[in-house]
Design an enzyme around this catalytic site. Structure first.
Site, PDB file in Angstrom:
ATOM      1  CG  ASP A 184      56.822  68.068  24.482  1.00  0.00           C
ATOM      2  OD1 ASP A 184      56.874  68.429  23.295  1.00  0.00           O
ATOM      3  OD2 ASP A 184      55.948  68.433  25.274  1.00  0.00           O
ATOM      4  CG  ASP A 201      50.960  63.827  27.920  1.00  0.00           C
ATOM      5  OD1 ASP A 201      51.269  63.883  29.117  1.00  0.00           O
ATOM      6  OD2 ASP A 201      51.676  64.290  27.005  1.00  0.00           O
ATOM      7  CG  ASP A 232      51.488  66.764  39.908  1.00  0.00           C
ATOM      8  OD1 ASP A 232      51.973  66.171  40.881  1.00  0.00           O
ATOM      9  OD2 ASP A 232      50.862  66.181  38.994  1.00  0.00           O
ATOM     10  CG  HIS A 236      55.619  62.839  33.874  1.00  0.00           C
ATOM     11  ND1 HIS A 236      56.130  61.619  33.495  1.00  0.00           N
ATOM     12  CD2 HIS A 236      55.470  62.794  35.218  1.00  0.00           C
ATOM     13  CE1 HIS A 236      56.265  60.867  34.594  1.00  0.00           C
ATOM     14  NE2 HIS A 236      55.881  61.553  35.636  1.00  0.00           N
ATOM     15  CD  GLU A 262      55.810  64.964  41.862  1.00  0.00           C
ATOM     16  OE1 GLU A 262      55.747  63.786  42.221  1.00  0.00           O
ATOM     17  OE2 GLU A 262      55.139  65.405  40.906  1.00  0.00           O
TER      18      GLU A 262
HETATM   19 CA    CA Z   1      53.308  65.000  29.495  1.00  0.00          CA
END
Ligand code: CA
Length: 481
Positions: A184, A201, A232, A236, A262
């Site tokens: 992404d 992932d 969390d 990412h 976070e």
């Molecule tokens: Ca990811």
């Protein structure tokens, strides 16, 4: 108005793997209430790949809250599902809200392998492929044999992920991006693109995944009567995902849910952008403040304390900042190791607990002890500061950030909280004193130091002026006697 909002993070990384945390929490609810805690953040409550040894971030099955025989155990590291539900119920009866930890970035401990075409990516620049596409054997099939179809019949396979870090055929560790998939774009730019963190992932562009995670969130909220979530590793995951997920959760309940993300980045502009893009429906941990506290604690008394809030999130987004001193990731030996030194912890806690801005989060390790030890050397001082927050830290705030090494502020108190108001004064160096005006509520009063560091009282004159002082490397908090 009510009392000040105060969160406790109810776990530390090295808590023993003995399935007792939910039991301890239930017994502790009354104590938490007395301390002024009105919200707790609980660790990931679902089964991790490491069974009872998994802190919870190695997510295997989001629906297994310690109910099914999976990964070699029925209970999680923290206990059984029913103990979890009982603990939440007991917290609610003590007027304490519950935030559950949500880990969507990765999954681990797949049940079976499958062959997938993948390309290696460079570790330090994941935008660049390091090999041609070739078939790998990936651990990417999650069938949940121990749970079957209870709560959800969704099974995961490679199409639900972007990539993985292990090829079983070559027994080789690398970052493998599944062929035809892209990381992404709207994620943190560390390592070129920080979509990939660990494990398998999760692909948040896959419609089936998005729907399943919404279904799970609604189920979890309702089944456990949660009051909000701690999200969390959001740097990412694509930014648009959580904005949408938060909306879906809020629309599924009458409750006013609370969300803390976070986003581990020391640049507050990055954090503020994220908050704005989520239309301010999310608060973020104040990572820049954590680093200021860390550097101050490591400066041997040479930190310019007037600048302790410079560059922090709470300074520019007071409504959306969750302030904290340490957490499970900053502990010794963990990925973000940066523990605030012991001598500075009381100062750090005063800086988050006694200010008007931000919602402070007290770390389990600082109250109960870190590294599995059942005691904390600062528990007494921390307890006093939490009492000061609960009873006295109200009303207008006036800063005396006028000296490099001795800073102070006043909370003038308000009518709703009887006898409220305080003076906090601290020094990272030799200590000292200041003449301070406490405002009308505390004028003509005798004040004592609630931390116990100073034993003499301060007499405030009829105009509200008094001389307040503190020891070297220490904080004193003066309240009405
Ligand atoms: Ca990811």
């Amino acid at each position: 108005m009510g009392n000040n909002r105060t969160i406790m993070q109810y776990f530390e990384w090295y808590y023993p793997d003995n399935c007792t945390l939910w039991f301890k929490l239930k017994k502790d609810a009354q104590n938490l209430r007395n301390l002024g805690i009105n919200m707790v953040w609980l660790p990931p409550a679902y089964k991790g790949a490491g069974g009872i040894h998994d802190v919870g971030y190695g997510v295997y099955d989001l629906y297994d809250l310690g109910e099914f025989d999976q990964k070699g155990t029925v209970p999680t590291k923290y206990g059984l599902k029913d103990q979890y539900l009982e603990a939440i119920d007991t917290l609610h009866r003590n007027d304490i809200s519950v935030l559950a930890d949500v880990v969507f970035n990765q999954k681990m401990g797949a049940d079976e392998t499958e062959e997938v075409i993948a390309q290696e990516a460079y570790m330090d620049n994941r935008n660049i492929c390091a090999s041609d596409p070739y078939p790998i054997v990936a651990w990417s099939k999650f069938n949940f044999y121990g749970r079957g179809n209870k709560y959800s019949d969704f099974k995961w396979n490679w199409t639900h992920f972007h990539g993985i870090d292990w090829d079983e055929r070559q027994r080789k560790k690398a970052i493998y991006k599944f062929y035809g998939k892209n990381w992404d774009k709207d994620v943190d730019t560390e390592n070129g693109n920080f979509d990939y963190l660990m494990g398998a992932d999760v692909d948040l562009n896959n419609v089936d995944v998005v729907e399943e995670l919404e279904r799970w969130g609604k189920w979890y909220l309702d089944y456990c009567q949660l009051d909000g979530f701690r999200l969390d590793a959001i740097k990412h995951m694509r930014e648009g995902f959580f904005k949408n997920w938060i909306d879906k959760m809020e629309n599924s309940t009458e409750k006013d849910l609370y969300f803390i993300g976070e986003y581990w980045n020391g640049n507050r502009d990055v954090l503020q952008n994220y908050i704005n893009n989520c239309e301010k429906n999310i608060s973020l941990f104040d990572v820049p403040l954590h680093y200021n506290l860390f550097y101050a604690s490591n400066s041997n008394g040479n930190y310019d304390m007037r600048k302790i809030f410079d560059g922090t999130l709470v300074q520019i987004s007071p409504e959306n900042a969750v302030t904290f001193v340490d957490n499970h990731d900053t502990q010794y030996g963990q990925s973000l190791q940066s523990e605030i030194q012991e001598w500075f912890k009381p100062l750090a806690y005063a800086l988050i607990l006694l200010r008007k801005d931000g919602v402070p989060c007290v770390f389990f390790g600082d109250y109960y002890g870190r590294n599995g030890e059942n005691e904390s050397t600062i528990r007494g001082k921390l307890t006093n500061l939490m009492q000061a927050r609960k009873l006295y830290a109200y009303g207008e705030q006036v800063d005396y950030f006028d000296d490099e090494h001795v800073i102070a502020w006043v909370r003038q108190g308000d009518k709703e909280h009887k006898d409220s108001g305080l003076v906090a004064i601290m020094s990272d160096n030799a200590g000292g004193s200041k003449e301070i005006n406490v405002g009308p509520n505390l004028a003509n009063c005798v004040l004592k130091d609630i931390t116990g560091n100073m034993t003499e009282n301060v007499y405030v004159d009829k105009d509200g002026n008094g001389i307040f002082y503190c020891d070297g490397g220490s904080v004193s908090v003066w309240v009405r006697i």
